[in-house]
Design a protein around this motif. Structure first.
Motif, PDB file in Angstrom:
ATOM      1  N   SER A 186      39.864  49.914  23.535  1.00  0.00           N
ATOM      2  CA  SER A 186      39.885  49.116  24.913  1.00  0.00           C
ATOM      3  C   SER A 186      38.120  49.082  25.065  1.00  0.00           C
ATOM      4  CB  SER A 186      40.561  49.483  26.085  1.00  0.00           C
ATOM      5  OG  SER A 186      40.265  48.679  27.235  1.00  0.00           O
ATOM      6  N   ALA A 187      37.572  49.901  24.976  1.00  0.00           N
ATOM      7  CA  ALA A 187      36.007  50.253  25.396  1.00  0.00           C
ATOM      8  C   ALA A 187      35.313  49.131  24.261  1.00  0.00           C
ATOM      9  CB  ALA A 187      35.479  51.301  25.409  1.00  0.00           C
ATOM     10  N   THR A 188      35.600  49.249  22.913  1.00  0.00           N
ATOM     11  CA  THR A 188      34.762  48.444  21.783  1.00  0.00           C
ATOM     12  C   THR A 188      35.353  47.092  22.140  1.00  0.00           C
ATOM     13  OG1 THR A 188      35.308  50.360  20.468  1.00  0.00           O
ATOM     14  CG2 THR A 188      34.672  48.120  19.798  1.00  0.00           C
ATOM     15  N   LEU A 189      36.259  46.714  22.542  1.00  0.00           N
ATOM     16  CA  LEU A 189      36.576  45.158  22.823  1.00  0.00           C
ATOM     17  C   LEU A 189      35.623  44.760  24.225  1.00  0.00           C
ATOM     18  CD1 LEU A 189      40.242  44.616  22.453  1.00  0.00           C
ATOM     19  CD2 LEU A 189      38.576  43.516  21.275  1.00  0.00           C
ATOM     20  N   GLY A 190      35.879  45.724  25.281  1.00  0.00           N
ATOM     21  CA  GLY A 190      35.081  45.259  26.216  1.00  0.00           C
ATOM     22  C   GLY A 190      33.728  45.080  26.021  1.00  0.00           C
ATOM     23  N   LEU A 250      31.250  54.413  15.855  1.00  0.00           N
ATOM     24  CA  LEU A 250      31.409  55.600  14.907  1.00  0.00           C
ATOM     25  C   LEU A 250      30.657  56.605  15.699  1.00  0.00           C
ATOM     26  CD1 LEU A 250      30.834  54.068  11.355  1.00  0.00           C
ATOM     27  CD2 LEU A 250      32.791  55.148  12.418  1.00  0.00           C
ATOM     28  N   HIS A 251      29.539  56.136  16.277  1.00  0.00           N
ATOM     29  CA  HIS A 251      28.574  56.990  17.182  1.00  0.00           C
ATOM     30  C   HIS A 251      29.430  57.691  18.568  1.00  0.00           C
ATOM     31  CE1 HIS A 251      24.959  56.610  15.181  1.00  0.00           C
ATOM     32  NE2 HIS A 251      25.023  55.410  14.995  1.00  0.00           N
ATOM     33  N   SER A 270      32.020  50.305  12.820  1.00  0.00           N
ATOM     34  CA  SER A 270      33.228  50.665  11.821  1.00  0.00           C
ATOM     35  C   SER A 270      33.772  49.552  11.145  1.00  0.00           C
ATOM     36  CB  SER A 270      34.191  51.289  12.695  1.00  0.00           C
ATOM     37  OG  SER A 270      35.062  50.565  13.618  1.00  0.00           O
ATOM     38  N   HIS A 271      33.694  48.191  11.238  1.00  0.00           N
ATOM     39  CA  HIS A 271      34.117  47.253  10.502  1.00  0.00           C
ATOM     40  C   HIS A 271      33.462  47.109   9.280  1.00  0.00           C
ATOM     41  CE1 HIS A 271      36.615  45.346  14.204  1.00  0.00           C
ATOM     42  NE2 HIS A 271      36.755  46.412  13.949  1.00  0.00           N
ATOM     43  N   VAL A 272      32.193  47.643   9.278  1.00  0.00           N
ATOM     44  CA  VAL A 272      31.330  47.608   8.147  1.00  0.00           C
ATOM     45  C   VAL A 272      31.292  48.935   7.231  1.00  0.00           C
ATOM     46  CG1 VAL A 272      29.244  46.864   7.365  1.00  0.00           C
ATOM     47  CG2 VAL A 272      29.927  45.650   9.393  1.00  0.00           C
ATOM     48  N   GLY A 323      31.631  38.084  12.578  1.00  0.00           N
ATOM     49  CA  GLY A 323      30.450  39.092  12.787  1.00  0.00           C
ATOM     50  C   GLY A 323      30.474  40.198  11.640  1.00  0.00           C
ATOM     51  N   ALA A 324      31.789  40.892  11.540  1.00  0.00           N
ATOM     52  CA  ALA A 324      32.007  41.977  10.302  1.00  0.00           C
ATOM     53  C   ALA A 324      31.752  41.286   9.000  1.00  0.00           C
ATOM     54  CB  ALA A 324      33.183  42.369  10.539  1.00  0.00           C
ATOM     55  N   ASP A 325      32.170  40.014   8.736  1.00  0.00           N
ATOM     56  CA  ASP A 325      31.855  39.538   7.355  1.00  0.00           C
ATOM     57  C   ASP A 325      30.280  39.179   7.239  1.00  0.00           C
ATOM     58  OD1 ASP A 325      34.635  39.548   6.979  1.00  0.00           O
ATOM     59  OD2 ASP A 325      35.046  37.394   7.372  1.00  0.00           O
ATOM     60  N   LYS A 326      29.710  38.733   8.209  1.00  0.00           N
ATOM     61  CA  LYS A 326      28.296  38.583   8.082  1.00  0.00           C
ATOM     62  C   LYS A 326      27.462  39.820   7.639  1.00  0.00           C
ATOM     63  CE  LYS A 326      26.477  35.605  11.163  1.00  0.00           C
ATOM     64  NZ  LYS A 326      26.063  34.820  12.388  1.00  0.00           N
ATOM     65  N   ALA A 327      27.890  40.787   8.675  1.00  0.00           N
ATOM     66  CA  ALA A 327      27.121  42.038   8.400  1.00  0.00           C
ATOM     67  C   ALA A 327      27.340  42.666   7.107  1.00  0.00           C
ATOM     68  CB  ALA A 327      27.608  42.865   9.576  1.00  0.00           C
ATOM     69  N   GLU A 328      28.801  42.626   6.845  1.00  0.00           N
ATOM     70  CA  GLU A 328      29.162  43.439   5.361  1.00  0.00           C
ATOM     71  C   GLU A 328      28.322  42.656   4.453  1.00  0.00           C
ATOM     72  OE1 GLU A 328      32.980  45.354   3.045  1.00  0.00           O
ATOM     73  OE2 GLU A 328      33.302  43.876   5.003  1.00  0.00           O
ATOM     74  N   ALA A 329      28.266  41.303   4.397  1.00  0.00           N
ATOM     75  CA  ALA A 329      27.468  40.699   3.013  1.00  0.00           C
ATOM     76  C   ALA A 329      26.174  41.355   2.761  1.00  0.00           C
ATOM     77  CB  ALA A 329      27.570  39.066   3.246  1.00  0.00           C
TER      78      ALA A 329
END
Length: 341
Positions: free
Chosen positions: A56-60, A42-43, A81-83, A309-315
């Motif tokens: 691609s850069a985010t996956l990398g 997001l930044h 952005s997944h949270v 990781g997204a699930d853990k962070a969102e919790a």
């Protein structure tokens, strides 16, 4: 247990300065703290990005974080952005921070000046450049982080985060943990090999001054061989008088577990220092490159790591945002009653 949080933008190649100044310490901290690390995509969009390149850069970047030693079984590793609660809390904090505080942010003033001078894509100055300190504050406060590893260039944003959190707590009651900065002391500031008075950067005007952590070893060796030193011959650690030599000593020391001053005692010639520094860096980066190749060959595993990781962070984030909204007086959403058959 202390909770630590940090993030890295998925823009440009991760370089030696990123690794020695931050990522290596993250890998250490994950074993001593409840660690949250993320790719702050997001930044990244405060300046215009090509959509495919951003993906691609985010996956990398996520693959890189795993490759440098972050263990998704030990720490929480996710894409910002997944949270979605990050942006929700950011708005609440935008309504808490003052216009004057945002105007004083040095990075905004510098980036806006460069953008207005044509140094940003499309010569477009995004409003996000102005408001993103509120998003950064949300990134930190949403996970109740006690400690935030930051470089010198981010200390102002961390101080703003503390001010905003204290103001919010004063107005609405005890809601946020007040975070402390953790400034790395070893390898914290790796300088450009061609301009040793400037920090090594992804956006360096001279690619010869920056070393990518996945770069070909021959290229790495060549860059160190051509590193700027000075017209003297004495090898000593003196950043003010001998910035180029001191940068090499700092890098060598960080790569070999010594202080820069201790490393200096072993050398009397610049050429040998450059060669040994290159060799030490190449050896240090070799297992990182091997792990990255392994992840590149198994995209399904990387996707699994990101989703978990997204699930853990969102919790965690959901709880904090609900607490903040309740403190501010928002009407809670009521569950719909079940209709009997």
């Amino acid at each position: 247990m202390t909770r630590v949080l940090s993030g890295i933008q998925p823009t440009g190649d991760v370089h030696l300065g990123n690794y020695l100044g931050a990522l290596r310490q993250w890998a250490i901290d994950q074993h001593d703290a409840d660690a949250f690390y993320c790719a702050v995509d997001l930044h990244a969009v405060t300046i215009q990005q090509d959509p495919e390149q951003l993906r691609s850069a985010t996956l990398g970047t996520m693959a890189t974080l795993v490759s440098v030693g972050l263990d998704p079984e030990v720490c929480t590793l996710f894409v910002q952005s997944h949270v979605p609660q990050h942006t929700e809390l950011s708005w609440l904090l935008e309504c808490t921070v003052s216009l004057g505080e945002l105007r004083r942010m040095t990075q905004f003033k510098d980036k806006a000046a460069r953008a207005e001078g044509g140094d940003q894509r499309g010569d477009h100055v995004s409003a996000g450049l102005f408001t993103y300190p509120a998003l950064m504050a949300a990134d930190i406060l949403i996970y109740d982080a006690d400690r935030v590893p930051v470089g010198d260039d981010q200390r102002q944003h961390l101080e703003l985060t503390r001010d905003v959190a204290q103001r919010f707590n004063s107005r609405y009651g005890d809601t946020f943990v007040i975070p402390d900065a953790a400034i790395p002391t070893v390898g914290a500031r790796v300088m450009d090999l061609q301009n040793p008075t400037a920090k090594m950067s992804k956006s360096s005007e001279s690619p010869q001054g920056s070393v990518g952590i996945f770069e070909d070893p021959a290229h790495v060796a060549r860059k160190f061989t051509r590193a700027v030193t000075d017209s003297e011959s004495e090898v000593r650690y003196d950043p003010e008088v001998k910035p180029g030599v001191s940068n090499l000593l700092s890098i060598l020391g960080a790569a070999t577990g010594r202080s820069a001053a201790d490393a200096a005692a072993s050398y009397s010639q610049y050429g040998v220092l450059k060669t040994d520094t290159a060799d030490a860096v190449i050896a240090m980066l070799e297992p990182i490159k091997a792990k990255k190749a392994e992840l590149d060959a198994d995209p399904a595993e990387l996707a699994r790591i990101i989703a978990v990781g997204a699930d853990k962070a969102e919790a965690v984030a959901c709880v904090t945002v609900a607490r903040a909204k309740e403190a501010m007086g928002f009407l809670p959403k009521q569950p719909q009653p079940k209709v009997s058959a």
